[in-house]
Motif scaffolding. Sequence first.
Motif, PDB file in Angstrom:
ATOM      1  N   GLN A 202       0.812  -1.219   0.000  1.00 14.66           N
ATOM      2  CA  GLN A 202       0.000   0.000   0.000  1.00 14.66           C
ATOM      3  C   GLN A 202       0.844   1.268   0.000  1.00 14.66           C
ATOM      4  OE1 GLN A 202      -2.966  -0.194   3.164  1.00 14.66           O
ATOM      5  NE2 GLN A 202      -2.952  -2.421   3.085  1.00 14.66           N
ATOM      6  N   VAL A 203       2.136   1.129   0.208  1.00 16.96           N
ATOM      7  CA  VAL A 203       3.038   2.293   0.220  1.00 16.96           C
ATOM      8  C   VAL A 203       3.405   2.618  -1.222  1.00 16.96           C
ATOM      9  CG1 VAL A 203       5.226   3.229   1.039  1.00 16.96           C
ATOM     10  CG2 VAL A 203       3.929   1.650   2.488  1.00 16.96           C
ATOM     11  N   ASP A 204       2.759   3.627  -1.801  1.00 18.98           N
ATOM     12  CA  ASP A 204       3.026   3.986  -3.193  1.00 18.98           C
ATOM     13  C   ASP A 204       3.698   5.346  -3.334  1.00 18.98           C
ATOM     14  OD1 ASP A 204       0.935   5.543  -2.398  1.00 18.98           O
ATOM     15  OD2 ASP A 204      -0.478   4.836  -3.907  1.00 18.98           O
ATOM     16  N   LYS A 205       4.059   5.965  -2.198  1.00 15.26           N
ATOM     17  CA  LYS A 205       4.800   7.222  -2.188  1.00 15.26           C
ATOM     18  C   LYS A 205       6.027   7.042  -1.293  1.00 15.26           C
ATOM     19  CE  LYS A 205       1.774   9.782  -4.525  1.00 15.26           C
ATOM     20  NZ  LYS A 205       0.734   8.752  -4.709  1.00 15.26           N
ATOM     21  N   PRO A 206       7.022   7.933  -1.412  1.00 13.24           N
ATOM     22  CA  PRO A 206       8.219   7.797  -0.560  1.00 13.24           C
ATOM     23  C   PRO A 206       7.862   7.817   0.934  1.00 13.24           C
ATOM     24  CG  PRO A 206       8.636   9.345  -2.334  1.00 13.24           C
ATOM     25  CD  PRO A 206       7.168   9.028  -2.397  1.00 13.24           C
ATOM     26  N   LEU A 207       8.368   6.837   1.639  1.00 14.28           N
ATOM     27  CA  LEU A 207       8.190   6.734   3.087  1.00 14.28           C
ATOM     28  C   LEU A 207       9.562   6.843   3.737  1.00 14.28           C
ATOM     29  CD1 LEU A 207       6.658   6.116   5.709  1.00 14.28           C
ATOM     30  CD2 LEU A 207       6.828   3.685   5.136  1.00 14.28           C
TER      31      LEU A 207
ATOM     32  N   GLU B 110       9.975  -5.217  13.474  1.00 13.32           N
ATOM     33  CA  GLU B 110       8.967  -5.383  12.425  1.00 13.32           C
ATOM     34  C   GLU B 110       7.561  -5.075  12.919  1.00 13.32           C
ATOM     35  OE1 GLU B 110       6.855  -8.823   9.673  1.00 13.32           O
ATOM     36  OE2 GLU B 110       8.717  -9.288  10.728  1.00 13.32           O
ATOM     37  N   GLU B 111       7.195  -5.585  14.096  1.00 15.42           N
ATOM     38  CA  GLU B 111       5.835  -5.418  14.576  1.00 15.42           C
ATOM     39  C   GLU B 111       5.502  -3.948  14.808  1.00 15.42           C
ATOM     40  OE1 GLU B 111       2.983  -6.952  18.265  1.00 15.42           O
ATOM     41  OE2 GLU B 111       5.062  -7.640  18.086  1.00 15.42           O
ATOM     42  N   ARG B 112       6.397  -3.222  15.493  1.00 11.87           N
ATOM     43  CA  ARG B 112       6.141  -1.808  15.771  1.00 11.87           C
ATOM     44  C   ARG B 112       6.150  -0.985  14.487  1.00 11.87           C
ATOM     45  NH1 ARG B 112       6.684  -0.367  21.197  1.00 11.87           N
ATOM     46  NH2 ARG B 112       6.020  -2.170  22.429  1.00 11.87           N
ATOM     47  N   LEU B 113       7.077  -1.284  13.583  1.00  7.30           N
ATOM     48  CA  LEU B 113       7.140  -0.533  12.331  1.00  7.30           C
ATOM     49  C   LEU B 113       5.900  -0.770  11.477  1.00  7.30           C
ATOM     50  CD1 LEU B 113      10.855  -0.778  11.134  1.00  7.30           C
ATOM     51  CD2 LEU B 113       9.641   1.217  11.983  1.00  7.30           C
ATOM     52  N   SER B 114       5.456  -2.004  11.407  1.00  2.34           N
ATOM     53  CA  SER B 114       4.261  -2.304  10.612  1.00  2.34           C
ATOM     54  C   SER B 114       3.043  -1.572  11.163  1.00  2.34           C
ATOM     55  CB  SER B 114       4.008  -3.811  10.581  1.00  2.34           C
ATOM     56  OG  SER B 114       5.057  -4.483   9.897  1.00  2.34           O
ATOM     57  N   GLU B 115       2.913  -1.550  12.481  1.00  4.83           N
ATOM     58  CA  GLU B 115       1.795  -0.839  13.088  1.00  4.83           C
ATOM     59  C   GLU B 115       1.893   0.655  12.818  1.00  4.83           C
ATOM     60  OE1 GLU B 115      -1.627   0.099  14.969  1.00  4.83           O
ATOM     61  OE2 GLU B 115      -0.893  -1.888  14.378  1.00  4.83           O
ATOM     62  N   ALA B 116       3.120   1.204  12.879  1.00  2.00           N
ATOM     63  CA  ALA B 116       3.309   2.630  12.598  1.00  2.00           C
ATOM     64  C   ALA B 116       3.005   2.946  11.136  1.00  2.00           C
ATOM     65  CB  ALA B 116       4.743   3.039  12.941  1.00  2.00           C
ATOM     66  N   ILE B 117       3.412   2.073  10.228  1.00  2.00           N
ATOM     67  CA  ILE B 117       3.117   2.281   8.804  1.00  2.00           C
ATOM     68  C   ILE B 117       1.620   2.245   8.571  1.00  2.00           C
ATOM     69  CG2 ILE B 117       3.345   1.276   6.502  1.00  2.00           C
ATOM     70  CD1 ILE B 117       6.147   0.367   7.293  1.00  2.00           C
ATOM     71  N   ARG B 118       0.923   1.334   9.233  1.00  4.68           N
ATOM     72  CA  ARG B 118      -0.533   1.253   9.090  1.00  4.68           C
ATOM     73  C   ARG B 118      -1.185   2.565   9.517  1.00  4.68           C
ATOM     74  NH1 ARG B 118      -1.113  -2.860  11.704  1.00  4.68           N
ATOM     75  NH2 ARG B 118      -1.445  -4.408  10.079  1.00  4.68           N
ATOM     76  N   ARG B 119      -0.690   3.152  10.582  1.00  2.00           N
ATOM     77  CA  ARG B 119      -1.273   4.408  11.075  1.00  2.00           C
ATOM     78  C   ARG B 119      -0.956   5.575  10.144  1.00  2.00           C
ATOM     79  NH1 ARG B 119      -0.686   4.697  17.672  1.00  2.00           N
ATOM     80  NH2 ARG B 119      -1.689   2.697  18.142  1.00  2.00           N
ATOM     81  N   VAL B 120       0.290   5.637   9.670  1.00  2.00           N
ATOM     82  CA  VAL B 120       0.675   6.793   8.859  1.00  2.00           C
ATOM     83  C   VAL B 120       0.046   6.730   7.470  1.00  2.00           C
ATOM     84  CG1 VAL B 120       2.769   5.955   7.701  1.00  2.00           C
ATOM     85  CG2 VAL B 120       2.654   8.323   8.500  1.00  2.00           C
ATOM     86  N   LEU B 121      -0.394   5.554   7.040  1.00  2.50           N
ATOM     87  CA  LEU B 121      -1.057   5.442   5.746  1.00  2.50           C
ATOM     88  C   LEU B 121      -2.471   6.020   5.774  1.00  2.50           C
ATOM     89  CD1 LEU B 121      -0.006   1.867   4.528  1.00  2.50           C
ATOM     90  CD2 LEU B 121       0.730   4.053   3.586  1.00  2.50           C
ATOM     91  N   HIS B 122      -3.082   6.022   6.945  1.00  5.56           N
ATOM     92  CA  HIS B 122      -4.449   6.521   7.064  1.00  5.56           C
ATOM     93  C   HIS B 122      -4.459   8.041   7.034  1.00  5.56           C
ATOM     94  CE1 HIS B 122      -5.777   2.551   9.206  1.00  5.56           C
ATOM     95  NE2 HIS B 122      -5.565   2.407   7.907  1.00  5.56           N
ATOM     96  N   LYS B 123      -5.296   8.603   6.179  1.00  3.17           N
ATOM     97  CA  LYS B 123      -5.359  10.059   6.054  1.00  3.17           C
ATOM     98  C   LYS B 123      -6.152  10.700   7.178  1.00  3.17           C
ATOM     99  CE  LYS B 123      -4.861  10.030   1.030  1.00  3.17           C
ATOM    100  NZ  LYS B 123      -5.436  10.462  -0.267  1.00  3.17           N
ATOM    101  N   GLU B 124      -7.088   9.971   7.746  1.00  2.49           N
ATOM    102  CA  GLU B 124      -7.893  10.536   8.830  1.00  2.49           C
ATOM    103  C   GLU B 124      -7.065  10.620  10.104  1.00  2.49           C
ATOM    104  OE1 GLU B 124     -12.025   9.634  11.322  1.00  2.49           O
ATOM    105  OE2 GLU B 124     -11.392   8.349   9.670  1.00  2.49           O
TER     106      GLU B 124
END
Length: 215
Positions: A77-82, A153-167
């Motif tokens: 789901q990451v389609d822009k620079p992270l 991995e677990e903390r980063l994945s959770e952080a990525i999930r949050r930062v992907l959400h626009k709300e």
Amino acid sequence: SPRGRWNPVVGEPDVSLVEKFQSRTVVYGGSAALAIVLVAGILVIVILLGNRWSFRWDLTRSQSHSLSAVSRTLLTQVDKPLTLTAFFPDGHPERQRARVVRDLFTRQNPKISLRFQDPDRDPRVAEQAGYRRPGNVLLEYEGRKHLAETFDEERLSEAIRRVLHKERKKIAFLTGHGELSDPRERRGFKTARKALESEGFDLADLNLLKEGEVP
């Protein structure tokens, strides 16, 4: 001699024997040359594929050198620079482990990049990010930010999930009632606000004497 392999007149080997030897040499030589060409061709194909795709096999029992299926799906789901900023002092032993984890993510999605920041050398940048302890990671994606506690991995994945959400959720701090009169409390409150902002919350002040109600 009829039984011999030599011509009694000229003293040379039989022509048929020479022809057989030469034909076998040609066959064996041709087979060896063909094998060399095939091996060289396979190597060229492997090199070309290796330049375009990266192949790795995790043979560890716990699969500690590969990402989980959940993380792999999330990274699609990451389609822009992270951008990841990992806060580690220079020489910190966890830096190398962070690089290993970084490689797992970047192999899955090259749009992810990592840089290290020494909080002792540049405390202002660390404070703005909401830094609390070594190992904190600031994620930045399309203007949104989130601070992960540790570089795993677990903390980063959770952080990525949050930062992907626009709300973004909002938090209001009450004012106008004499809150935080002690200077030490104000400093601690400022730190708390920075930490919440780094977690992806929008902050605002709310004076109920003026507003009348909670939004």
